[in-house]
Design an enzyme around this catalytic site. Structure first.
Site, short mmCIF file in Angstrom:
data_model
loop_
_atom_site.label_atom_id
_atom_site.label_comp_id
_atom_site.label_asym_id
_atom_site.label_seq_id
_atom_site.Cartn_x
_atom_site.Cartn_y
_atom_site.Cartn_z
N HIS A 73 -0.25 -3.04 8.86
CA HIS A 73 0.97 -3.06 8.39
C HIS A 73 1.60 -4.32 9.01
O HIS A 73 1.27 -4.64 10.10
CB HIS A 73 1.87 -1.70 8.98
CG HIS A 73 1.59 -0.53 8.35
ND1 HIS A 73 1.98 -0.46 6.97
CD2 HIS A 73 0.95 0.47 8.53
CE1 HIS A 73 1.48 0.88 6.60
NE2 HIS A 73 0.88 1.21 7.79
N CYS A 75 -3.03 0.13 4.46
CA CYS A 75 -3.17 1.54 5.00
C CYS A 75 -3.50 2.73 4.15
O CYS A 75 -4.71 2.77 3.67
CB CYS A 75 -1.76 1.87 5.71
SG CYS A 75 -1.97 3.14 7.12
#
Length: 507
Positions: free
Chosen positions: A443, A330
């Protein structure tokens, strides 16, 4: 309406989240439909529900313990600090706006309607709702607009158990002091005390418990031992960053960024045989390792500046020259790129900053936040060194406010095939030509057993080590840990009394 039980603490990090999870699993084991609830959570560790809505990771963990799907109703307000003075306010799973502490304090009365509606919804769908407080109920400067401790308990007429942490010392004073600062009607709502994180001989503690009961006129309903359970817990963040895995053949270093988010991404790696996982904290060097991971962050530009300020960028460049594996998740993926642009000054006063330049990627920070559960497939044309990862299916979630664009001939890492249950085909991430550097927005990618096994074996092969044949199923592992947690707490607390207390407050 459902039975209610609220867990409040004398301070932050006394173990409220874990005890709520324990009660959720105990009530589930006893045959009840149960749901967790926390009206307001402040955390950088979040979770995306099936609807693509964002809640605190702790409430998702507690929902797992309860055996139910996480829902935005369980955490209507999530505060995600973006600096020392500002937080992003997430209301019912969606970004509302950024606010200073003073602005939010004035805004809180407008949130009561949402809190009550979401609690009532859970109460209508379940037999028991277990409510978690935040910090301490004795913050007397905040009491007039409290929506998460005694204000919450009064709103829904819930009995309260007060938790004190004996591991840090001063537990008797913290319990007595908390009760002293509460109003009489608030003290009357506290139906018992729990001593948490006890180590040692209980017989030595018993005289102190009797004296405490005589002083505060509250019954100690249990002494919970310090528990060696491996469950995602927000309050365990600081301890986790300074904890070291046992020695292993493979060493993975995760950069502990100032605004690190979703640090639970890396817990599955610590459970892999032969893997040593450690965090690189402020003032520490990366040192010798096999894999460097740059994690997600709530403030990508600020944390990139911090990383450069700590001169960790120089170490990462050295790792690259040595042929080590470098991974970005991310915000970490954005940091690995060539440039991050913030034309709207959403994250900082800096409109543009050079990234580490290890991936041919440009990121633009935008107002719109992406929050989705996803399914993806690792691409089938990865460099040969990563060939064991080709075509592996993974699941996870996205939480980011920027969009990244691949420049030049850099190849995507995976193809997202589903977002929030809808079929799509979108490229994700980027990978270097030699396969030693890659980034992804996914994630939870390390919770996918096959992906983790093959990635670790790739690293092992690069060191001339034999492959590992199997690793634990992380979901099954967590289920066993929830049962272990419930067993310990059930044996430590007067559960008959807890049920009696809840019945007395029945609507």
């Amino acid at each position: 309406m459902a039975l209610k039980l609220m867990i409040q603490g004398t301070a932050s990090s006394v173990g409220k989240s874990l005890l709520v999870a324990a009660f959720c699993r105990i009530f589930k084991q006893d045959g009840y439909r149960v749901a967790p609830f926390k009206s307001q959570n402040m955390a950088l560790n979040s979770y995306i529900t099936d609807e693509g809505l964002e809640i605190g990771r702790a409430q998702a963990m507690q929902a797992e313990a309860a055996g139910v799907k996480p829902s935005y109703h369980m955490n209507p307000i999530l505060l995600k600090p973006s600096s020392d003075k500002k937080s992003q306010v997430v209301l019912r799973g969606k970004v509302y706006k950024n606010m200073s502490a003073a602005e939010y304090h004035q805004f809180k009365p407008q949130l009561l309607k949402f809190i009550k509606e979401d609690f009532d919804f859970l109460a209508s769908q379940n037999d028991i709702v277990v409510i978690e407080g935040a910090g301490s109920p004795a913050e007397i400067n905040l009491r007039d607009r409290d929506v998460v401790n005694m204000g919450m308990a009064e709103m829904v007429n819930a009995p309260v158990l007060l938790v004190g942490d004996i591991d840090k010392g001063g537990v008797f004073a913290s319990i007595a002091g908390t009760l002293l600062l509460l109003k009489e009607n608030e003290r009357n709502r506290i139906e018992g005390v729990l001593i948490n994180k006890f180590r040692g001989d209980i017989e030595i503690l018993k005289p102190g418990l009797e004296m405490l009961e005589n002083i505060v006129h509250k019954k100690v309903l249990g002494v919970v031992p310090y528990m060696d359970v491996h469950i995602d817990e927000e309050d365990g963040a600081t301890e986790r960053f300074y904890r070291r895995s046992t020695e292993g053949d493979i060493e993975i270093a995760v950069i502990n960024l100032p605004h690190i988010s979703n640090f639970t991404d890396f817990e599955p790696l610590a459970k892999v045989p032969g893997v040593k996982l450690r965090y690189v904290n402020k003032g520490e060097r990366i040192g010798d390792c096999d894999v460097v991971i740059i994690p997600g962050t709530k403030n990508t530009i600020g944390d990139l500046q911090a990383l450069k300020g700590y001169r960790l960028d120089k170490e990462i460049f050295e790792m690259r020259k040595k042929g080590k594996f470098i991974v970005g998740i991310c915000g970490g993926y954005q940091i690995l790129g060539k440039v991050i642009k913030d034309p709207g000054r959403i994250e900082s006063t800096t409109s543009e900053i050079e990234g580490l330049g290890l991936l041919d990627v440009e990121t633009v920070i935008e107002n719109e936040k992406t929050t989705t559960q996803i399914k993806a497939v690792i691409r089938n044309n990865l460099p040969s060194i990563l060939s064991p990862l080709r075509n592996i299916a993974v699941e996870g979630y996205e939480i980011h406010m920027g969009k990244s664009r691949i420049l030049g001939d850099c190849q995507p890492f995976s193809v997202i095939t589903h977002r929030n249950g809808e079929k799509i085909e979108v490229y994700d991430g980027c990978i270097s030509d030699d396969g030693k550097v890659f980034g992804t927005y996914i994630h939870g990618i390390f919770e996918n057993r096959e992906f983790v096994r093959e990635f670790i074996n790739i690293v092992r092969k690069s060191k001339g080590l034999s492959p590992i044949e199997e690793i634990i199923d992380y979901k099954e592992f967590k289920e066993r840990e929830y049962d272990k947690l419930a067993d310990i707490v059930r044996k430590s607390i007067d559960m008959k009394k807890v049920y009696e207390i809840m019945e007395r407050y029945k609507d």
